[in-house]
Design a protein around this motif. Sequence first.
Motif, short mmCIF file in Angstrom:
data_model
loop_
_atom_site.label_atom_id
_atom_site.label_comp_id
_atom_site.label_asym_id
_atom_site.label_seq_id
_atom_site.Cartn_x
_atom_site.Cartn_y
_atom_site.Cartn_z
N ILE A 2 0.84 -1.19 0.00
CA ILE A 2 0.00 0.00 0.00
C ILE A 2 0.88 1.23 0.00
CG2 ILE A 2 -1.66 1.33 1.36
CD1 ILE A 2 -2.80 -1.28 2.35
N THR A 3 0.57 2.16 -0.89
CA THR A 3 1.27 3.44 -0.93
C THR A 3 0.39 4.48 -0.28
OG1 THR A 3 2.36 2.81 -2.99
CG2 THR A 3 2.36 5.15 -2.41
N LEU A 4 0.86 5.04 0.82
CA LEU A 4 0.10 6.05 1.55
C LEU A 4 0.27 7.42 0.91
CD1 LEU A 4 0.94 4.93 5.18
CD2 LEU A 4 -1.25 4.69 4.02
N PRO A 5 -0.75 8.25 1.00
CA PRO A 5 -0.63 9.62 0.48
C PRO A 5 0.47 10.38 1.22
CG PRO A 5 -2.90 9.13 1.12
CD PRO A 5 -2.05 8.00 1.59
N THR A 6 1.01 11.38 0.56
CA THR A 6 2.06 12.19 1.18
C THR A 6 1.50 13.32 2.02
OG1 THR A 6 2.24 13.52 -0.82
CG2 THR A 6 3.76 11.66 -0.60
N LYS A 7 0.22 13.63 1.85
CA LYS A 7 -0.37 14.72 2.64
C LYS A 7 -0.70 14.21 4.05
CE LYS A 7 -5.02 14.24 0.76
NZ LYS A 7 -6.09 14.97 0.14
N PRO A 8 -0.72 15.10 5.03
CA PRO A 8 -0.87 14.67 6.43
C PRO A 8 -2.25 14.16 6.81
CG PRO A 8 -0.74 17.06 6.31
CD PRO A 8 -0.48 16.53 4.93
N LEU A 9 -3.30 14.61 6.13
CA LEU A 9 -4.67 14.18 6.46
C LEU A 9 -5.37 13.66 5.21
CD1 LEU A 9 -5.85 17.17 8.69
CD2 LEU A 9 -5.01 14.95 9.45
N MET A 10 -6.26 12.68 5.42
CA MET A 10 -7.05 12.18 4.30
C MET A 10 -8.52 12.10 4.71
SD MET A 10 -5.99 8.15 4.10
CE MET A 10 -4.27 8.32 4.50
N SER A 11 -9.37 12.14 3.72
CA SER A 11 -10.82 12.09 3.94
C SER A 11 -11.28 10.64 4.05
CB SER A 11 -11.54 12.76 2.78
OG SER A 11 -11.38 11.99 1.60
N GLU A 13 -13.36 9.25 2.07
CA GLU A 13 -13.34 8.70 0.72
C GLU A 13 -11.93 8.29 0.29
OE1 GLU A 13 -14.96 11.45 1.71
OE2 GLU A 13 -17.00 10.68 1.49
N GLU A 14 -10.94 9.10 0.65
CA GLU A 14 -9.56 8.76 0.31
C GLU A 14 -9.12 7.49 1.04
OE1 GLU A 14 -7.59 13.09 -0.68
OE2 GLU A 14 -8.04 12.61 1.42
N LEU A 15 -9.49 7.37 2.31
CA LEU A 15 -9.15 6.17 3.07
C LEU A 15 -9.84 4.95 2.47
CD1 LEU A 15 -7.79 4.75 5.43
CD2 LEU A 15 -9.75 5.41 6.85
N ALA A 16 -11.10 5.10 2.10
CA ALA A 16 -11.83 3.99 1.49
C ALA A 16 -11.16 3.55 0.19
CB ALA A 16 -13.27 4.41 1.24
N THR A 17 -10.74 4.50 -0.62
CA THR A 17 -10.04 4.17 -1.87
C THR A 17 -8.74 3.43 -1.57
OG1 THR A 17 -11.02 6.05 -3.02
CG2 THR A 17 -8.98 5.15 -3.95
N LEU A 18 -8.01 3.92 -0.59
CA LEU A 18 -6.74 3.30 -0.20
C LEU A 18 -6.95 1.85 0.21
CD1 LEU A 18 -3.67 3.81 0.59
CD2 LEU A 18 -4.56 4.14 2.90
N LEU A 19 -8.01 1.59 0.97
CA LEU A 19 -8.27 0.25 1.49
C LEU A 19 -9.13 -0.60 0.56
CD1 LEU A 19 -8.96 1.11 5.23
CD2 LEU A 19 -6.82 0.35 4.18
N ASP A 20 -9.58 -0.01 -0.55
CA ASP A 20 -10.42 -0.69 -1.52
C ASP A 20 -11.71 -1.20 -0.88
OD1 ASP A 20 -11.11 -1.53 -4.07
OD2 ASP A 20 -10.16 -3.50 -3.83
N ASP A 22 -15.85 0.38 0.41
CA ASP A 22 -16.82 1.44 0.20
C ASP A 22 -16.70 2.46 1.35
OD1 ASP A 22 -19.82 2.55 0.46
OD2 ASP A 22 -19.43 1.84 -1.58
N PRO A 23 -16.89 3.75 1.07
CA PRO A 23 -16.85 4.75 2.14
C PRO A 23 -17.83 4.45 3.28
CG PRO A 23 -16.75 5.85 0.03
CD PRO A 23 -17.02 4.39 -0.25
N SER A 24 -18.94 3.78 2.98
CA SER A 24 -19.89 3.44 4.05
C SER A 24 -19.27 2.48 5.06
CB SER A 24 -21.17 2.85 3.47
OG SER A 24 -20.91 1.61 2.84
N THR A 25 -18.33 1.67 4.63
CA THR A 25 -17.63 0.77 5.55
C THR A 25 -16.81 1.57 6.55
OG1 THR A 25 -17.51 -0.96 3.88
CG2 THR A 25 -15.92 -1.10 5.69
N ILE A 26 -16.12 2.58 6.06
CA ILE A 26 -15.31 3.44 6.94
C ILE A 26 -16.23 4.15 7.93
CG2 ILE A 26 -13.67 5.36 7.04
CD1 ILE A 26 -12.62 2.84 5.56
N ARG A 27 -17.35 4.66 7.46
CA ARG A 27 -18.31 5.35 8.35
C ARG A 27 -18.86 4.39 9.41
NH1 ARG A 27 -20.07 7.06 3.25
NH2 ARG A 27 -19.14 9.07 2.73
N ARG A 28 -19.14 3.15 9.00
CA ARG A 28 -19.66 2.15 9.94
C ARG A 28 -18.62 1.84 11.01
NH1 ARG A 28 -20.82 -1.43 6.48
NH2 ARG A 28 -19.11 -2.86 6.82
N TRP A 29 -17.35 1.71 10.62
CA TRP A 29 -16.29 1.47 11.60
C TRP A 29 -16.24 2.60 12.61
CZ3 TRP A 29 -11.67 0.21 7.84
CH2 TRP A 29 -11.84 -1.07 7.31
#
Length: 69
Positions: A2-11, A13-20, A22-29
Amino acid sequence: MITLPTKPLMSTEELATLLDVDPSTIRRWRTAVPHQGPPFIQISDRVVKYATEDVADWLSSRRVYPKAA
């Protein structure tokens, strides 16, 4: 790998994309009791961010090393 973004914060949606996932999964967590997923930063009622460093630490803590046969 996994290649992490270089910026200090992510949204969410960005985290969901990184982990492949759905954003709803991240919200549920985030709303689960107890919380699941990486630590998050509640900027406001509608804005949540994830520190890239926290995501890297969380992913590292989730790593499983199978024992040799």
